[in-house]
Design a protein around this motif. Sequence first.
Motif, mmCIF file in Angstrom:
data_model
loop_
_atom_site.group_PDB
_atom_site.id
_atom_site.type_symbol
_atom_site.label_atom_id
_atom_site.label_comp_id
_atom_site.label_asym_id
_atom_site.label_seq_id
_atom_site.Cartn_x
_atom_site.Cartn_y
_atom_site.Cartn_z
ATOM 1 N N VAL A 81 0.857 -1.183 0.000
ATOM 2 C CA VAL A 81 0.000 0.000 0.000
ATOM 3 C C VAL A 81 0.896 1.238 0.000
ATOM 4 N N PRO A 82 0.877 2.049 -1.041
ATOM 5 C CA PRO A 82 1.732 3.238 -1.081
ATOM 6 C C PRO A 82 1.367 4.223 0.019
ATOM 7 N N GLY A 83 2.328 5.010 0.439
ATOM 8 C CA GLY A 83 2.079 6.031 1.439
ATOM 9 C C GLY A 83 1.284 7.197 0.868
ATOM 10 N N HIS A 84 0.750 8.030 1.765
ATOM 11 C CA HIS A 84 -0.038 9.186 1.343
ATOM 12 C C HIS A 84 0.775 10.117 0.465
ATOM 13 N N ASP A 85 2.095 10.219 0.741
ATOM 14 C CA ASP A 85 2.944 11.143 -0.017
ATOM 15 C C ASP A 85 3.698 10.443 -1.146
ATOM 16 N N HIS A 86 3.179 9.306 -1.574
ATOM 17 C CA HIS A 86 3.758 8.565 -2.701
ATOM 18 C C HIS A 86 3.865 9.470 -3.928
ATOM 19 N N VAL A 87 5.010 9.393 -4.610
ATOM 20 C CA VAL A 87 5.239 10.207 -5.814
ATOM 21 C C VAL A 87 5.260 9.271 -7.022
ATOM 22 N N PRO A 88 4.196 9.269 -7.819
ATOM 23 C CA PRO A 88 4.145 8.359 -8.965
ATOM 24 C C PRO A 88 5.012 8.854 -10.121
ATOM 25 N N THR B 20 3.148 20.017 -9.066
ATOM 26 C CA THR B 20 4.163 19.546 -10.009
ATOM 27 C C THR B 20 4.462 18.060 -9.923
ATOM 28 N N GLY B 21 4.211 17.418 -8.765
ATOM 29 C CA GLY B 21 4.497 15.984 -8.664
ATOM 30 C C GLY B 21 5.971 15.722 -8.875
ATOM 31 N N ASN B 22 6.302 14.835 -9.817
ATOM 32 C CA ASN B 22 7.709 14.519 -10.081
ATOM 33 C C ASN B 22 8.432 15.586 -10.879
ATOM 34 N N GLY B 23 7.712 16.633 -11.313
ATOM 35 C CA GLY B 23 8.351 17.784 -11.936
ATOM 36 C C GLY B 23 8.451 17.780 -13.443
ATOM 37 N N ILE B 24 7.894 16.765 -14.118
ATOM 38 C CA ILE B 24 8.116 16.679 -15.559
ATOM 39 C C ILE B 24 7.557 17.874 -16.322
ATOM 40 N N GLU B 25 6.380 18.374 -15.924
ATOM 41 C CA GLU B 25 5.799 19.502 -16.668
ATOM 42 C C GLU B 25 6.652 20.758 -16.497
ATOM 43 N N ALA B 26 7.170 20.998 -15.284
ATOM 44 C CA ALA B 26 8.019 22.165 -15.049
ATOM 45 C C ALA B 26 9.303 22.063 -15.857
ATOM 46 N N ILE B 27 9.873 20.871 -15.948
ATOM 47 C CA ILE B 27 11.102 20.668 -16.723
ATOM 48 C C ILE B 27 10.855 20.967 -18.194
ATOM 49 N N ASP C 167 4.043 22.290 -5.070
ATOM 50 C CA ASP C 167 3.291 21.104 -4.680
ATOM 51 C C ASP C 167 3.127 21.129 -3.167
ATOM 52 N N VAL C 168 1.997 20.613 -2.693
ATOM 53 C CA VAL C 168 1.751 20.534 -1.255
ATOM 54 C C VAL C 168 2.558 19.408 -0.620
ATOM 55 N N ASN C 169 3.058 18.477 -1.426
ATOM 56 C CA ASN C 169 3.793 17.309 -0.964
ATOM 57 C C ASN C 169 5.295 17.593 -0.970
ATOM 58 N N PRO C 170 5.941 17.746 0.193
ATOM 59 C CA PRO C 170 7.380 18.040 0.215
ATOM 60 C C PRO C 170 8.225 16.972 -0.467
ATOM 61 N N ARG C 171 7.818 15.698 -0.369
ATOM 62 C CA ARG C 171 8.580 14.642 -1.054
ATOM 63 C C ARG C 171 8.510 14.818 -2.563
ATOM 64 N N ALA C 172 7.362 15.240 -3.071
ATOM 65 C CA ALA C 172 7.247 15.483 -4.507
ATOM 66 C C ALA C 172 8.228 16.566 -4.941
ATOM 67 N N ILE C 173 8.346 17.617 -4.156
ATOM 68 C CA ILE C 173 9.273 18.696 -4.513
ATOM 69 C C ILE C 173 10.711 18.193 -4.507
ATOM 70 N N GLU C 174 11.066 17.305 -3.572
ATOM 71 C CA GLU C 174 12.425 16.763 -3.564
ATOM 72 C C GLU C 174 12.678 15.915 -4.813
ATOM 73 N N PHE C 175 11.701 15.099 -5.198
ATOM 74 C CA PHE C 175 11.834 14.345 -6.446
ATOM 75 C C PHE C 175 11.951 15.296 -7.635
ATOM 76 N N TRP D 250 11.473 25.779 -7.111
ATOM 77 C CA TRP D 250 10.580 24.792 -6.511
ATOM 78 C C TRP D 250 10.020 25.339 -5.205
ATOM 79 N N ARG D 251 8.697 25.224 -5.006
ATOM 80 C CA ARG D 251 8.060 25.755 -3.806
ATOM 81 C C ARG D 251 7.078 24.736 -3.223
ATOM 82 N N VAL D 252 7.026 24.684 -1.890
ATOM 83 C CA VAL D 252 6.104 23.796 -1.176
ATOM 84 C C VAL D 252 4.939 24.616 -0.656
#
Length: 498
Positions: free
Chosen positions: A128-135, A161-168, A181-189, A204-206
């Motif tokens: 079961v993926p975590g709530h902050d899972h980054v697909p 932004t999620g994994n950031g592909i659109e911003a890239i 993104d509201v998800n700090p892990r997503a911003i790190e990815f 990048w902003r949280v």
Amino acid sequence: MEATPKSEDPGAIGLLRDVLDRAPFTGEAVRDALGAGDDILSRNRDIPVHERRLRARGTLGTLIRLFVLNLAVSEADATAALAPLPVHAAVRLGLARQGDGQVTPLVRLVPHDDLVIASDRRVESGQVPGHDHVPGVHRPSVTLAHLTVRRRIARALDLGTGNGIEAILLARHASHVIGSDVNPRAIEFARFNGHLNRKPGIDWRVGSWFEPLGDERFDVIVSNPPYVISPETQYAYRDSGMQGDSVSEQVVREVAAHLAEGGFGTVTISWATDKEDTEAGSVRRWIAGAGCDAWILTYRTEDPLTTAKSWNEHDDTDPAEYGAVLDRWLAYYERLGINAIAYGAVVLRRRASIANWVKVDPLPAERLSPASDHILRVFASQDRLAALGSDEELLDQRFRLVPKHRVTRARALGHGDERIDLSLEEGLGFQASIDGHILRVLARLDGRTLRDALVVASRDGRLDASDEERFVAQGGALARRLLGPGFIEPATGIASEV
């Protein structure tokens, strides 16, 4: 707890990218090695087959095992595949862990065209993926990328932004790009992916929605929000926790408010609807008075059970548990009075000083390709149509058939009727059925006015005088039919895509 990659060593990330490029770790090479089709995302039951295909693939096979299939490899194989990047450097970047003679992956890396995108690992059976899972990159991401207007601009925003592909991708044609993104892990990815794809300057902003952006305005905004109409709050990338389609409504309204004059915004959305509603009434209400022209594109409309099924089925689903989830989703839809759910996107353009138009079309998703030129052409054509007082005025305009088109002719066996289809080989891939008379008109759109083209075509078709008069009189309606979807354009043309 899932691991998060680290971006403190851009040099090591750049060295990793050099290793991947030399492999070559490309979509074509990976699909060929796996014996896969267009989709690299493997089902759990396919993994044993892929493992065996990769045994003779050397360095590339090791990289695919490690980062695509997320399987452990020996330290010796990892050292050879990652050289000259030391294995301990990959560990320090948060990409893998080392121990007991093996290297175990902690993230997934998948090539997409000329990009490589890191995300959380492939979800294994029973996990079961975590709530902050980054697909990783999925079909809505690709759709959003294709529906983004790509002009040289000053400021762009990827909201959620999620994994950031659109911003890239935006960083290729925008001077300043923000990914939030509201998800700090997503911003790190996303930050890691910016370095991995040689776009380190993205801001990048949280924060939640436009909270970290204030009153800033942008020339382009893109957003793939968690638009699923769902009773759940389990996954940040899918479930907004907001009731019904209110998350889509909120994002559309706020994107419209944060566009600079003349700026374009593209948002993937879903909305509660009725099967009979082909005009996207809910979305029209969201944008009423927003100061934007809007092109609403609908992919599909589903009944509640189909939506509940598509967002909850997995390879290893327990039937009883699956049934309970379906019942919970169906009860939610019934309580909200939802009997159908539509999926699509809306493309907005801010023009606050004049009356705005709204256009609705079905989107043939299977034929979608990069559509910036097509979108710009349709918006220009719609402006022209909205400004004209009558169809008569169209007859004195000069048009041409767009270059990227195809005409196909087919005759059914045993029947004399011929079917002629006109289709676009670009952008949204629209298709229309036409007849021989219209085909002759299109052939005559060579710089002359539409009126002259109609007259010549009617004579080529040997119409009598009364039929010719009616044919020419209907020319304005024909022009609207072809101009609106972008089959024809003013003979002067429009600016090209970046």
